[in-house]
Design an enzyme around this catalytic site. Structure first.
Site, mmCIF file in Angstrom:
data_model
loop_
_atom_site.group_PDB
_atom_site.id
_atom_site.type_symbol
_atom_site.label_atom_id
_atom_site.label_comp_id
_atom_site.label_asym_id
_atom_site.label_seq_id
_atom_site.Cartn_x
_atom_site.Cartn_y
_atom_site.Cartn_z
ATOM 1 N N TRP A 119 7.794 14.041 6.738
ATOM 2 C CA TRP A 119 8.106 14.191 5.309
ATOM 3 C C TRP A 119 8.184 15.700 5.049
ATOM 4 C CZ3 TRP A 119 4.263 14.999 1.059
ATOM 5 C CH2 TRP A 119 4.841 14.823 -0.199
ATOM 6 N N ASP A 151 -2.388 11.564 6.345
ATOM 7 C CA ASP A 151 -1.561 11.354 5.169
ATOM 8 C C ASP A 151 -1.387 9.843 5.035
ATOM 9 O OD1 ASP A 151 0.425 11.001 3.349
ATOM 10 O OD2 ASP A 151 1.707 12.603 4.096
ATOM 11 N N LYS A 172 3.421 4.450 -3.550
ATOM 12 C CA LYS A 172 4.292 3.454 -2.903
ATOM 13 C C LYS A 172 3.663 2.070 -2.941
ATOM 14 C CE LYS A 172 6.265 7.229 -1.405
ATOM 15 N NZ LYS A 172 7.621 7.691 -1.450
HETATM 16 C C1 LIG Z 1 4.543 10.624 4.265
HETATM 17 C C2 LIG Z 1 4.385 10.895 2.800
HETATM 18 N N1 LIG Z 1 3.281 11.514 2.388
HETATM 19 C C3 LIG Z 1 3.066 11.785 1.101
HETATM 20 C C4 LIG Z 1 3.997 11.445 0.154
HETATM 21 C C5 LIG Z 1 3.642 11.837 -1.245
HETATM 22 O O1 LIG Z 1 3.961 11.007 -2.217
HETATM 23 P P1 LIG Z 1 3.307 11.115 -3.660
HETATM 24 O O2 LIG Z 1 2.963 12.531 -3.916
HETATM 25 O O3 LIG Z 1 4.358 10.596 -4.548
HETATM 26 O O4 LIG Z 1 2.082 10.255 -3.585
HETATM 27 C C6 LIG Z 1 5.192 10.815 0.536
HETATM 28 C C7 LIG Z 1 6.244 10.497 -0.419
HETATM 29 O O5 LIG Z 1 7.357 10.193 -0.120
HETATM 30 C C8 LIG Z 1 5.379 10.526 1.897
HETATM 31 O O6 LIG Z 1 6.461 9.894 2.341
#
Ligand SMILES: Cc1ncc(COP(=O)(O)O)c(C=O)c1O
Length: 401
Positions: free
Chosen positions: A149, A230, A267
């Site tokens: 990401w 993560d 998500k």
């Molecule tokens: C691997 C991964 N980590 C973290 C995030 C962070 O998402 P958010 O800040 O919306 O919780 C995403 C979002 O696409 C992701 O794909």
């Protein structure tokens, strides 16, 4: 200090400007959000946005999870105020989120945890980065899988860490680049930080097997490496939360390693815009946990003061009773199941239309992403408005092959 600089006008002329911010460089828009903007502008009725990581239902529309809808209705019926949350966030939410990620066995030793609500997964990563920066001198190197990401690099670079990519995916064989993974773990200096996707690796949909996770754990323990999970897709990957949290629980519960877990409910609850997340630090003693939590609180205060309340209240209701949780588990199965079915249908359609190459990797992937392995040229052709005619075009297949 005010700096004088040349600025370029749209007509090509140059003029002098004075500003405190003359050193700010023009940064092109984030690729994923720029693609979404392009998608929204495109009048083609057949368009599909394959770039943004947001779940869509069978009509292509955003899906409000039934568990979330019920929690929201319950909260609205009770009447909501708009008071500040504590700096560390909503206590019920923090506790339930940590227990969800770690499982009740690890959570029962919660005096060794530091837990802080965050601005979703991104904010959790940022807070952990700040915390590491406060506690580590000199700054350790941060290892990040390639691909990943894209924000991983941005968050940690912006905090001043030296980031190093390691090959995670074997693009030839369309699978985990296991040899490279092992050799980078073996070669990294002790004390380095590894960012890993707890499950549903973005964008490859390819995770280590349980046996591979165990091997990673052994090496990390032996080599004194620090693991930053993560955890943005717990439950979304397989539809089973415990299964998706295997690596987290193995490292913390069985190997007794200190680790950081950056949990997001964007998500798996479809709470993208509410920014609901949490940092969970598993630590070696209750004194270190207490001190770490107080440091997180201080860091949070100087960043956002108080995290947002509404989404955390929703998540807390969803996680707070057996009945609500069961509805959520069904929602997770709905989302992960539909994603799996779509990947399988795509696989079958590619085979049926005689697309060259093998596509088995699509069926082996899991999570929100499907990594086709198309070349940039092919992706560009598919993205352009006239791509449907390209699909019948011999030139398309020659680029494709
Ligand atoms: C691997 C991964 N980590 C973290 C995030 C962070 O998402 P958010 O800040 O919306 O919780 C995403 C979002 O696409 C992701 O794909």
């Amino acid at each position: 200090m005010v700096i004088t600089t040349d600025t370029h006008l749209s007509n090509g002329a140059t003029t002098k400007a004075e500003s405190w911010f003359a050193a700010a460089e023009y940064v092109p828009p984030d690729a994923i959000f720029a693609l979404t903007a392009q998608y929204l502008k495109d009048p083609c009725p057949l368009k599909v946005n394959l770039g943004q990581g947001t779940y869509r239902d069978h009509t292509g529309k955003p899906w409000v999870l039934p568990s979330v809808r019920q929690a929201r209705e319950q909260l609205l019926a009770q009447g909501l105020d708009h008071e500040y949350l504590p700096i560390l966030g909503l206590r019920d939410f923090r506790e339930r989120a940590a227990e969800t990620a770690l499982g009740s066995a690890i959570y029962s030793g919660r005096e060794k945890l530091a837990i802080c609500q965050s601005l979703s997964g991104t904010g959790a990563l940022h807070l952990v980065g700040l915390l590491l920066k406060k506690c580590q001198r000199p700054l350790p190197k941060v290892y990040i899988p390639e691909p990943t990401w894209s924000n991983h690099h941005q968050v940690f670079r912006s905090l001043g860490f030296q980031c190093e990519s390691f090959s995670y995916y074997d693009y030839e064989r369309m699978r985990l680049d296991w040899d490279s993974y092992l050799s980078v773990l073996d070669g990294a200096e002790a004390g380095s930080i590894f960012i890993v996707h707890a499950c549903a690796h973005n964008p490859t949909g390819c995770d280590p097997s349980k046996a591979q996770w165990r091997e990673v754990g052994q090496i990390m323990k032996r080599r004194s490496l620090f693991l930053l999970f993560d955890a943005a897709y717990l439950g979304f990957n397989s539809g089973d939360l415990d299964e998706d949290a295997f690596a987290i629980r193995h490292f913390i519960g069985e190997l007794k390693l200190e680790a950081a877990v950056c949990v997001s409910f964007a998500k798996n609850m479809g709470l993208y815009g509410e920014r609901v997340g949490c940092v969970v630090m598993a630590l070696n003693s209750h004194v270190i946990a207490r001190n770490t939590q107080s440091t997180l609180e201080m860091l949070q205060r100087s960043e956002v003061s108080n995290p947002p309340a509404f989404g955390a209240k929703i998540a807390s209701v969803v996680l707070g009773s057996e009945k609500q949780r069961r509805t959520w588990y069904t929602d997770l199965k709905t989302m992960s199941g539909r994603t799996r079915e779509m990947r399988e249908s795509l696989h079958d359609a590619l085979i049926a239309c005689g697309a060259p190459g093998t596509w088995d990797h699509l069926k082996q992937q899991s999570g929100m992403f499907g990594f086709l392995g198309l070349s940039p040229e092919v992706v560009t052709i598919l993205r352009e408005p006239s791509s449907s005619s390209h699909l019948r075009d011999a030139q398309f297949y020659s680029v494709y092959g």
